[in-house]
Write a protein that holds these residues in place. Structure first.
Motif, mmCIF file in Angstrom:
data_model
loop_
_atom_site.group_PDB
_atom_site.id
_atom_site.type_symbol
_atom_site.label_atom_id
_atom_site.label_comp_id
_atom_site.label_asym_id
_atom_site.label_seq_id
_atom_site.Cartn_x
_atom_site.Cartn_y
_atom_site.Cartn_z
ATOM 1 N N SER A 14 0.962 -1.519 0.322
ATOM 2 C CA SER A 14 -0.094 0.001 0.060
ATOM 3 C C SER A 14 1.495 1.208 -0.278
ATOM 4 C CB SER A 14 -0.963 -0.331 1.413
ATOM 5 O OG SER A 14 -1.424 -1.084 0.924
ATOM 6 N N ALA A 15 1.599 1.491 0.723
ATOM 7 C CA ALA A 15 2.318 2.050 0.516
ATOM 8 C C ALA A 15 3.395 3.152 -1.183
ATOM 9 C CB ALA A 15 3.654 2.259 2.141
ATOM 10 N N LEU A 16 3.834 1.669 -1.235
ATOM 11 C CA LEU A 16 4.663 2.040 -1.866
ATOM 12 C C LEU A 16 3.915 2.281 -3.071
ATOM 13 C CD1 LEU A 16 6.904 -1.620 -2.161
ATOM 14 C CD2 LEU A 16 7.621 0.634 -2.087
ATOM 15 N N SER A 17 2.196 1.687 -3.341
ATOM 16 C CA SER A 17 1.495 2.018 -4.537
ATOM 17 C C SER A 17 1.096 3.841 -4.112
ATOM 18 C CB SER A 17 0.295 1.072 -4.532
ATOM 19 O OG SER A 17 -0.360 1.395 -3.115
ATOM 20 N N LEU A 18 0.580 3.988 -2.895
ATOM 21 C CA LEU A 18 1.043 5.323 -2.373
ATOM 22 C C LEU A 18 1.554 6.234 -3.303
ATOM 23 C CD1 LEU A 18 -1.137 7.313 -1.117
ATOM 24 C CD2 LEU A 18 0.204 7.161 0.939
ATOM 25 N N GLN A 89 2.338 12.548 4.389
ATOM 26 C CA GLN A 89 1.107 12.129 3.719
ATOM 27 C C GLN A 89 1.483 10.725 4.278
ATOM 28 O OE1 GLN A 89 0.289 13.448 -0.056
ATOM 29 N NE2 GLN A 89 -1.912 13.831 0.482
ATOM 30 N N ILE A 90 2.220 9.954 4.161
ATOM 31 C CA ILE A 90 2.780 8.750 3.725
ATOM 32 C C ILE A 90 2.364 7.561 5.184
ATOM 33 C CG2 ILE A 90 4.048 6.334 3.296
ATOM 34 C CD1 ILE A 90 5.216 8.543 0.684
ATOM 35 N N ASP A 91 2.591 8.457 6.492
ATOM 36 C CA ASP A 91 2.860 7.874 7.150
ATOM 37 C C ASP A 91 1.319 8.331 7.982
ATOM 38 O OD1 ASP A 91 5.699 7.731 7.188
ATOM 39 O OD2 ASP A 91 6.056 9.336 8.527
ATOM 40 N N HIS A 92 1.312 9.247 7.757
ATOM 41 C CA HIS A 92 -0.842 9.706 8.027
ATOM 42 C C HIS A 92 -1.678 8.205 7.650
ATOM 43 C CE1 HIS A 92 -4.925 11.027 8.877
ATOM 44 N NE2 HIS A 92 -4.884 10.845 7.362
ATOM 45 N N TYR A 93 -1.196 7.976 6.183
ATOM 46 C CA TYR A 93 -1.973 7.022 5.899
ATOM 47 C C TYR A 93 -1.744 5.673 6.088
ATOM 48 C CZ TYR A 93 -4.059 9.825 2.018
ATOM 49 O OH TYR A 93 -4.249 11.529 1.444
ATOM 50 N N ALA A 95 -0.387 4.338 8.620
ATOM 51 C CA ALA A 95 -0.808 5.039 10.431
ATOM 52 C C ALA A 95 -2.886 4.501 10.406
ATOM 53 C CB ALA A 95 -0.752 6.188 11.466
ATOM 54 N N ALA A 96 -3.059 5.410 9.408
ATOM 55 C CA ALA A 96 -4.768 4.951 9.318
ATOM 56 C C ALA A 96 -4.532 3.423 9.416
ATOM 57 C CB ALA A 96 -5.118 6.055 8.495
ATOM 58 N N GLU A 97 -3.684 2.654 7.670
ATOM 59 C CA GLU A 97 -4.450 1.946 7.799
ATOM 60 C C GLU A 97 -4.038 0.761 8.472
ATOM 61 O OE1 GLU A 97 -1.875 0.475 4.385
ATOM 62 O OE2 GLU A 97 -3.083 1.615 2.682
ATOM 63 N N GLN A 98 -3.083 0.564 9.844
ATOM 64 C CA GLN A 98 -2.420 -0.130 10.577
ATOM 65 C C GLN A 98 -3.450 0.221 11.755
ATOM 66 O OE1 GLN A 98 1.523 1.135 11.929
ATOM 67 N NE2 GLN A 98 1.936 0.564 10.695
ATOM 68 N N ASN A 99 -4.635 0.739 11.785
ATOM 69 C CA ASN A 99 -5.273 1.070 12.665
ATOM 70 C C ASN A 99 -6.626 0.269 11.809
ATOM 71 O OD1 ASN A 99 -4.288 2.645 14.906
ATOM 72 N ND2 ASN A 99 -5.360 5.239 14.180
ATOM 73 N N LEU A 100 -6.621 0.070 11.309
ATOM 74 C CA LEU A 100 -7.703 -0.724 10.513
ATOM 75 C C LEU A 100 -7.762 -2.026 11.010
ATOM 76 C CD1 LEU A 100 -9.125 1.198 7.233
ATOM 77 C CD2 LEU A 100 -10.321 1.080 9.021
ATOM 78 N N LEU A 101 -5.643 -2.328 10.409
ATOM 79 C CA LEU A 101 -6.075 -3.740 10.370
ATOM 80 C C LEU A 101 -5.688 -4.762 12.042
ATOM 81 C CD1 LEU A 101 -3.236 -4.155 7.334
ATOM 82 C CD2 LEU A 101 -5.232 -4.416 6.962
ATOM 83 N N LEU A 114 -10.928 6.249 4.207
ATOM 84 C CA LEU A 114 -9.633 6.388 3.930
ATOM 85 C C LEU A 114 -9.156 6.202 2.586
ATOM 86 C CD1 LEU A 114 -6.157 5.733 4.929
ATOM 87 C CD2 LEU A 114 -6.127 3.920 4.838
ATOM 88 N N ILE A 115 -9.945 5.662 1.898
ATOM 89 C CA ILE A 115 -9.724 5.396 0.033
ATOM 90 C C ILE A 115 -10.066 6.532 -0.227
ATOM 91 C CG2 ILE A 115 -11.044 4.618 -1.408
ATOM 92 C CD1 ILE A 115 -11.200 1.352 -0.270
ATOM 93 N N SER A 116 -11.121 7.589 0.286
ATOM 94 C CA SER A 116 -11.939 8.830 0.140
ATOM 95 C C SER A 116 -10.891 9.967 0.117
ATOM 96 C CB SER A 116 -12.898 9.205 0.586
ATOM 97 O OG SER A 116 -13.426 10.243 -0.159
ATOM 98 N N LEU A 117 -9.609 10.218 1.027
ATOM 99 C CA LEU A 117 -8.851 11.049 1.703
ATOM 100 C C LEU A 117 -8.331 10.707 0.078
ATOM 101 C CD1 LEU A 117 -8.244 10.746 5.737
ATOM 102 C CD2 LEU A 117 -9.487 13.009 3.114
ATOM 103 N N ARG A 118 -7.410 9.465 0.438
ATOM 104 C CA ARG A 118 -6.709 9.248 -1.286
ATOM 105 C C ARG A 118 -7.239 9.782 -2.415
ATOM 106 N NH1 ARG A 118 -4.372 3.305 0.305
ATOM 107 N NH2 ARG A 118 -3.325 3.601 2.587
ATOM 108 N N GLU A 119 -7.823 9.767 -2.596
ATOM 109 C CA GLU A 119 -8.671 9.635 -3.808
ATOM 110 C C GLU A 119 -8.280 11.674 -4.250
ATOM 111 O OE1 GLU A 119 -9.176 8.360 -7.108
ATOM 112 O OE2 GLU A 119 -8.244 6.447 -5.323
ATOM 113 N N GLN A 120 -8.830 12.453 -3.348
ATOM 114 C CA GLN A 120 -9.075 13.395 -2.934
ATOM 115 C C GLN A 120 -7.514 13.792 -3.007
ATOM 116 O OE1 GLN A 120 -10.893 14.404 0.602
ATOM 117 N NE2 GLN A 120 -12.982 13.845 0.489
#
Length: 176
Positions: A14-18, A89-93, A95-101, A114-120
């Protein structure tokens, strides 16, 4: 154990694709070519594409002025600040992914958010890139108008040859 390995792999991918999607710049060699070109103008020289057009001093002065226009806007936010903002920004995403997982139950609303934020963010970057591209085209148009009709023709021929050479090289690299 299996779950933590798959989680780590998922986060890494996810981090690499972001990071790949977040980049608003082209390949590294393209950036260096652009920087080299900008530096040659900045130092008072002419960019490589203009060297054999036999420009007059007046043309050189006009072209330098066009190329310098708007350069201050770019300098307002140094490259290190842009990189740091992207890193945060990457660190924020991440951390949010880790919280979800790590949550005992999957929170679909948080995932969609989270997906919406990335798309924005991707859309914002796309718009910024389009604006930058528009500014560059305006500059190129203004520079082209400084040239005589003969110089314009010669410049267009060089650009077509360069484009054809790049296409041929690209094709050769991908047919091996």
């Amino acid at each position: 154990m299996k779950k933590s390995i798959s989680t780590a792999v998922f986060i890494g991918i996810s981090a690499l694709s972001l990071a790949a999607c977040s980049s608003d710049r082209g390949p590294k060699h393209d950036r260096n070519d652009h920087r080299h070109s900008a530096k040659s103008f900045h130092k008072g020289g002419m960019a490589h594409g203009f060297k054999d057009l036999n420009l007059t001093e007046e043309q050189k002065t006009k072209i330098r002025a066009i190329m310098e226009e708007g350069r201050d806007n770019r300098a307002q936010q140094p490259e290190s600040n842009r990189r740091e903002a992207l890193r945060q920004q990457i660190d924020h995403y991440r951390a949010a992914e880790q919280n979800l997982l790590q949550a005992p139950a999957f929170d679909e609303a948080a995932a969609r958010n989270l997906i919406s934020l990335r798309e924005q963010d991707r859309e914002t970057q796309r718009r910024q890139h389009a604006e930058l591209e528009l500014k560059q085209l305006k500059k190129r148009h203004a520079v082209f108008q400084v040239l005589t009709p003969e110089q314009q023709q010669k410049w267009l021929e060089k650009q077509n040859k360069r484009s054809n050479d790049k296409q041929r090289t690209h094709h050769q690299q991908h047919t091996r």
